[in-house]
Design an enzyme around this catalytic site. Structure first.
Site, PDB file in Angstrom:
ATOM      1  N   PHE A   7       0.863  -1.183   0.000  1.00  0.00           N
ATOM      2  CA  PHE A   7       0.000   0.000   0.000  1.00  0.00           C
ATOM      3  C   PHE A   7       0.894   1.225   0.000  1.00  0.00           C
ATOM      4  CE2 PHE A   7      -2.674   3.405   1.497  1.00  0.00           C
ATOM      5  CZ  PHE A   7      -3.839   3.196   0.771  1.00  0.00           C
TER       6      PHE A   7
ATOM      7  N   ASP B   9       9.372   2.546   1.646  1.00  0.00           N
ATOM      8  CA  ASP B   9       8.189   3.261   2.111  1.00  0.00           C
ATOM      9  C   ASP B   9       8.046   2.995   3.607  1.00  0.00           C
ATOM     10  OD1 ASP B   9       5.681   4.062   2.891  1.00  0.00           O
ATOM     11  OD2 ASP B   9       4.645   3.285   1.136  1.00  0.00           O
TER      12      ASP B   9
ATOM     13  N   LYS C 202       2.538   9.631   8.312  1.00  0.00           N
ATOM     14  CA  LYS C 202       1.819   9.150   9.482  1.00  0.00           C
ATOM     15  C   LYS C 202       2.314   9.692  10.831  1.00  0.00           C
ATOM     16  CE  LYS C 202      -0.403   5.063   7.581  1.00  0.00           C
ATOM     17  NZ  LYS C 202      -1.807   5.373   7.766  1.00  0.00           N
TER      18      LYS C 202
HETATM   19  N1  PLP Z   1       2.427   4.134   2.467  1.00  0.00           N
HETATM   20  C1  PLP Z   1       2.090   3.305   3.462  1.00  0.00           C
HETATM   21  C2  PLP Z   1       3.028   2.208   3.838  1.00  0.00           C
HETATM   22  C3  PLP Z   1       0.882   3.479   4.151  1.00  0.00           C
HETATM   23  O1  PLP Z   1       0.559   2.637   5.135  1.00  0.00           O
HETATM   24  C4  PLP Z   1       0.042   4.535   3.768  1.00  0.00           C
HETATM   25  C5  PLP Z   1      -1.253   4.741   4.433  1.00  0.00           C
HETATM   26  O2  PLP Z   1      -1.798   3.881   5.064  1.00  0.00           O
HETATM   27  C6  PLP Z   1       0.432   5.379   2.726  1.00  0.00           C
HETATM   28  C7  PLP Z   1       1.641   5.156   2.103  1.00  0.00           C
HETATM   29  C8  PLP Z   1      -0.433   6.531   2.290  1.00  0.00           C
HETATM   30  O3  PLP Z   1      -0.360   7.530   3.232  1.00  0.00           O
HETATM   31  P1  PLP Z   1      -1.439   8.716   3.230  1.00  0.00           P
HETATM   32  O4  PLP Z   1      -2.747   8.111   3.610  1.00  0.00           O
HETATM   33  O5  PLP Z   1      -0.907   9.693   4.247  1.00  0.00           O
HETATM   34  O6  PLP Z   1      -1.449   9.297   1.862  1.00  0.00           O
END
Ligand code: PLP
Length: 395
Positions: free
Chosen positions: A135, A220, A249
């Site tokens: 994700f 990520d 986050k």
């Molecule tokens: N990357 C990861 C690993 C995530 O868990 C998330 C959100 O859950 C995101 C990116 C996307 O982040 P945002 O919701 O702040 O755009």
């Protein structure tokens, strides 16, 4: 009394499956709803409130900054942004920072950075290998990067340039790598995908492959970074330094922010090639600086490792007591309980009635991601409630 749920159904786009609670206040690991009911919060704004709700150092930093300078644009230098950049560089071992507003935006920027790198150094290579079950966010390009059909199918045709391969499988990455590949982007542990923990050597193998091919390794760490797994960044546990790392986050304990960190070699953006109106704004940066400084100064990642182990042990005890609990997995304070049937929503609903907030990450999987300041006593409180709720499921 206003019916807020009714207002939501009437005026808000129907994008979220909401838990039927209207939250109005938070303090530490607790939140309260509009009726004054208190909950122990193991969701933490989806792994965001790292210091808990309304932590005094964050509140103070934000209050002081909103009274001083709220927004100035990146046409000018602003102090909180540069203080935060220095702190992130010094605590990560990477060299340069770009600040934005969310995880998706950070990953989108990282993908653009990788394309610029490919254009400059790899003969125009532009493809990025990502993992199935990952994700990376909700922008169109990050939907293409996110290897989950349910996020992709509604938006086809997707932008070109992302190849989704099996997670925790270096051979899959190797086989997918071509002359057109500029980067590999993975999560150190898949959070949204169901708390999937790769083998211990996976990140090292990805690092070695990216080195061999001269392509970028993008990690990520939007969900795993800032102490959540028991080290400031998850990659430190694997003794790996990526070329590019993204954060969001928990970075500002609740104020929206995202960050791209990169090595000098990878930080190839030239003036005008990337930007943001709100990114790196003084208020978000003051909150993030206060959060990261508190986490580092108080050695919170070590405490997370200890309390996370206590939590995982307690969940394991529940697993041995209830045969329909199939597996406990995760690391630090990002843990999951998988059932042998699709009862996560039922368990969530029952926990809610007992004053405990949990997250259903999959129909058969609950995810726990409390504030990093949760105490062993509060973990025991959560375990007692889970025990009672699971006993009810047994009948
Ligand atoms: N990357 C990861 C690993 C995530 O868990 C998330 C959100 O859950 C995101 C990116 C996307 O982040 P945002 O919701 O702040 O755009």
């Amino acid at each position: 009394m206003t019916d807020w749920k009714e207002l939501e159904s009437k005026y808000y786009m129907h994008t979220f499956e909401r838990v039927p609670v209207v939250l109005v206040r938070g303090q530490g690991t607790r939140v309260w709803d509009e009726n004054g009911c208190q909950y122990l919060d193991l969701v933490a704004g989806w792994a965001v409130n790292s210091l808990g709700h309304c932590h005094p150092v964050v509140v103070k930093a934000v209050r002081e900054q909103v009274g001083m300078l709220i927004q100035a644009s990146n046409q000018f230098y602003t102090i909180p942004q540069l203080q935060l950049a220095e702190l992130l560089v010094k605590s990560s071992g990477l060299n340069r920072v770009f600040l934005c507003n969310s995880g998706a935006e950070a990953n989108e920027g990282a993908a653009k950075l990788a394309r610029r790198y490919g254009e400059r150094n790899l003969g125009g290579a532009y493809k990025i290998i990502t993992a199935l079950g990952s994700f990376h966010g909700r922008t169109l390009a990050m939907v293409a990067a996110t290897g989950q059909a349910k996020h992709q199918q509604p938006y086809v045709p997707l932008p070109d340039g992302f190849v989704n391969v099996t997670y925790d499988n270096i051979k899959a990455i190797q086989q997918a790598t071509t002359k057109e590949t500029c980067a590999v982007m993975v999560e150190p542990l898949q959070g949204e995908g169901g708390v999937n923990v790769p083998a211990d050597d996976y990140l090292k193998e990805v690092r070695a492959w990216c080195d061999e091919k001269g392509i970028l390794m993008i990690l990520d760490e939007v969900q795993t970074g800032i102490g959540r797994l028991g080290s400031l960044f998850a990659c430190q546990q694997a003794c790996v330094v990526p070329d590019v790392m993204t954060l969001a986050k928990g970075l500002a304990s609740g104020i929206p922010i995202g960050a791209i960190l990169a090595t000098e070699k990878a930080a190839v953006f030239q003036p005008g090639e990337h930007g943001s109106t709100f990114g790196g704004n003084p208020v978000a940066c003051a909150a993030a600086y206060a959060t990261v400084k508190y986490i580092v100064d108080n050695n919170l990642p070590d405490k997370v490792a200890i309390v996370g182990k206590h939590f995982a042990d307690g969940l394991e005890s529940l697993r041995s007591k209830y045969p329909f609990v199939r597996q406990i997995r995760g690391r630090g304070l990002l843990l999951a309980m998988e059932f042998d049937r699709e009862i996560a929503q039922l368990v969530l609903d029952a926990c809610l009635k007992e004053g405990l907030l949990v997250n259903r990450v999959k129909p058969a999987v609950l995810r726990f991601m409390p504030p990093l300041i949760i105490t062993p006593g509060e973990v025991d409180e959560a375990l007692t409630i889970l025990d009672k709720v699971l006993a009810g499921m047994n009948q």
